[in-house]
Design a protein around this motif. Structure first.
Motif: not given
Length: 509
Positions: A82-83, A317-324, A371-374
């Protein structure tokens, strides 16, 4: 034995420095050390650490010196991390290369602040140096000083460097004012399919430029009796096409109207720079630009290019794909509003600060926290449009984001012939992407990413998308030959590591 090793390293450094056309003093300034220290290193009379060798290699853009190994650079990625924290967006790659080309308009000294230290910039600096332009990194290697000669030596142009960057095409606009005839090597860059220069020529012929293409070179001639008597209508609302027309109009003795112009971020930065040179540009941010040219430009100018919206999208995008949860600072919001609207529709949880200005005093910035999102797949397809639409270069990042969302997403990359094909490399990492035709990809999510070893795609943005997927995949992945990433991103691996990624740079021995 150790002394002999130091002497051989010193000779390598000396040869690389001389090849770049630098003095010992210039190298010392780039390293924030003294000329006498560089002299001792080159004579083999000073111990030198691997860190210093790497710094020298970066300053001189020498693969051999940088780590003492031949061969390309690779990345080893330990994924599933996680970032966290915050990361700043660097200045715009595409603005910086346009501004470097624009310095050929000016007889005076130009200082560009916080220039992106990327391979694309290095290639242009090699070309500029080969034709007589003096360039040096100043203020600890952060800023770039450019001083042109009285006469350019086009016969000495570094063809190898020129062929490795498509940005060389933007020399046409400035050079047509400086000489009646010249040659330029064919443009290179990313492998994105066939791209003709005819849209450029439709604009530049109106200034008397004629080109014959033979034996790998553009042979240019300028007819000074030809001037644009009526508005120039671009047949393609392209960024570099618009920039070339602007560069040609900047020193035209008169008023030039350019219609169907791009109003994208790098074009706006170029317009702001031209204004600093004394050229009046009306309509900045619109599709009609009116340029009041200045035939002789001889000023000392200091300019700060704005931040890169495509790099900002990469980091989001890095934050989205790593759920960070990650804060991306200095985001040029005007050029990401459509992308964020689409992400909000998909369910992205984020907030932003109040707007503030970039160092150029014109571009609006914000800090964004993701933030981590569904996420749910968007109802409509993802497709680019000229600004203010979704940025062409941001489309590939939606492949990784869509792969993280629930449902099917259609991505239509209608601009480039090959780029959609490269997105299917994500299937090697567990993605489910179906290529419908050379321009359309159907993405099925969500994805359980898995580690893999693979070659880097030969196009910049798809290459970064693969890296982001590797960061999300549990286990250790290897991405080989990442030169194309270094073309457009400065220290990307190290900067991602600073917010929690685990990416190792290595070369084959």
């Amino acid at each position: 034995m150790a002394d002999d090793y130091l002497v051989r390293i010193g000779k390598l450094i000396r040869d690389a420095r001389q090849h770049r056309g630098w003095t010992q003093t210039q190298l010392a300034e780039a390293l924030s050390t003294s000329q006498s220290a560089v002299n001792r290193i080159e004579r083999g009379n000073q111990n030198i650490s691997l860190e210093m060798i790497a710094r020298i290699g970066e300053a001189l853009d020498s693969e051999i010196v940088s780590l003492g190994y031949a061969g390309p650079m690779h990345l080893r990625v330990v994924g599933g991390r996680r970032l966290s924290g915050s990361i700043d967006v660097k200045t715009s790659k595409n603005a910086c290369v346009a501004l470097l080309c624009a310095t050929l308009l000016n007889k005076g000294r130009t200082v560009l602040r916080r220039v992106a230290r990327i391979e694309e910039v290095y290639r242009l600096l090699e070309v500029l140096g080969s034709i007589g332009v003096r360039t040096r990194w100043i203020n600890g290697g952060v800023d770039l000083e450019i001083v042109p000669p009285a006469e350019l030596d086009m016969a000495a142009i570094d063809e190898t460097a020129a062929r490795r960057t498509r940005s060389i095409i933007m020399f046409l606009g400035p050079l047509l004012h400086r000489m009646d005839g010249f040659k330029l090597p064919y443009a290179g860059g990313c492998d994105l399919g066939t791209r003709t220069i005819e849209p450029h020529m439709i604009a530049l012929r109106r200034f008397g430029l004629d080109i014959a293409a033979t034996e790998g070179m553009y042979h240019a001639r300028v007819d000074r009796t030809v001037t644009p008597g009526r508005p120039i209508v671009l047949t393609e609302r392209g960024d570099t096409v618009t920039e070339n027309a602007l560069l040609a109009a900047a020193r035209h003795d008169g008023t030039t109207v350019i219609r169907n112009a791009s109003s994208n971020y790098m074009v706006q930065d170029l317009c702001f720079f031209l204004e600093a040179l004394g050229v009046r540009v009306e309509g900045i941010g619109t599709t009609t630009l009116t340029v009041h040219g200045v035939p002789n430009i001889d000023v000392d100018v200091d300019y700060s290019p704005s931040e890169d919206p495509v790099e900002a999208m990469s980091l989001l995008a890095a934050a989205v794909v790593t759920e960070s949860e990650l804060t991306v600072r200095r985001v040029p919001i005007e050029f990401l509003e459509i992308e964020l609207a689409v992400l909000e529709e998909m369910g992205l949880d984020h907030d932003r600060t109040a707007e503030y200005y970039a160092d150029n005093g014109r571009t609006r910035l914000v800090d964004l926290t993701v933030r981590p999102s569904k996420l749910e797949a968007p109802i409509d397809k993802i497709h680019p449009m000229p600004f203010p639409g979704l940025n062409i270069d941001n489309v590939p990042f939606f492949a990784a984001i869509a792969a993280s969302a629930q449902g099917q997403t259609l991505i239509h990359d209608w601009v480039y012939d090959n780029r959609a094909i490269y997105l299917t490399d994500l299937n090697r990492l567990g993605g489910r992407l179906q290529l419908l035709d050379p321009h359309r990809v159907l993405v099925e999510g969500p994805t359980r990413w898995r580690a893999a070893e693979m070659m880097c795609p030969p196009a910049l943005r798809p290459a970064v998308v693969v890296l982001l997927a590797m960061m999300a995949a549990e286990g250790t992945s290897v991405l080989r030959n990442v030169y194309v990433i270094n073309r457009g991103y400065e220290d990307l691996a190290e900067r991602l590591n600073s917010v929690g990624a685990q990416i190792e740079i290595f070369r084959d021995i």
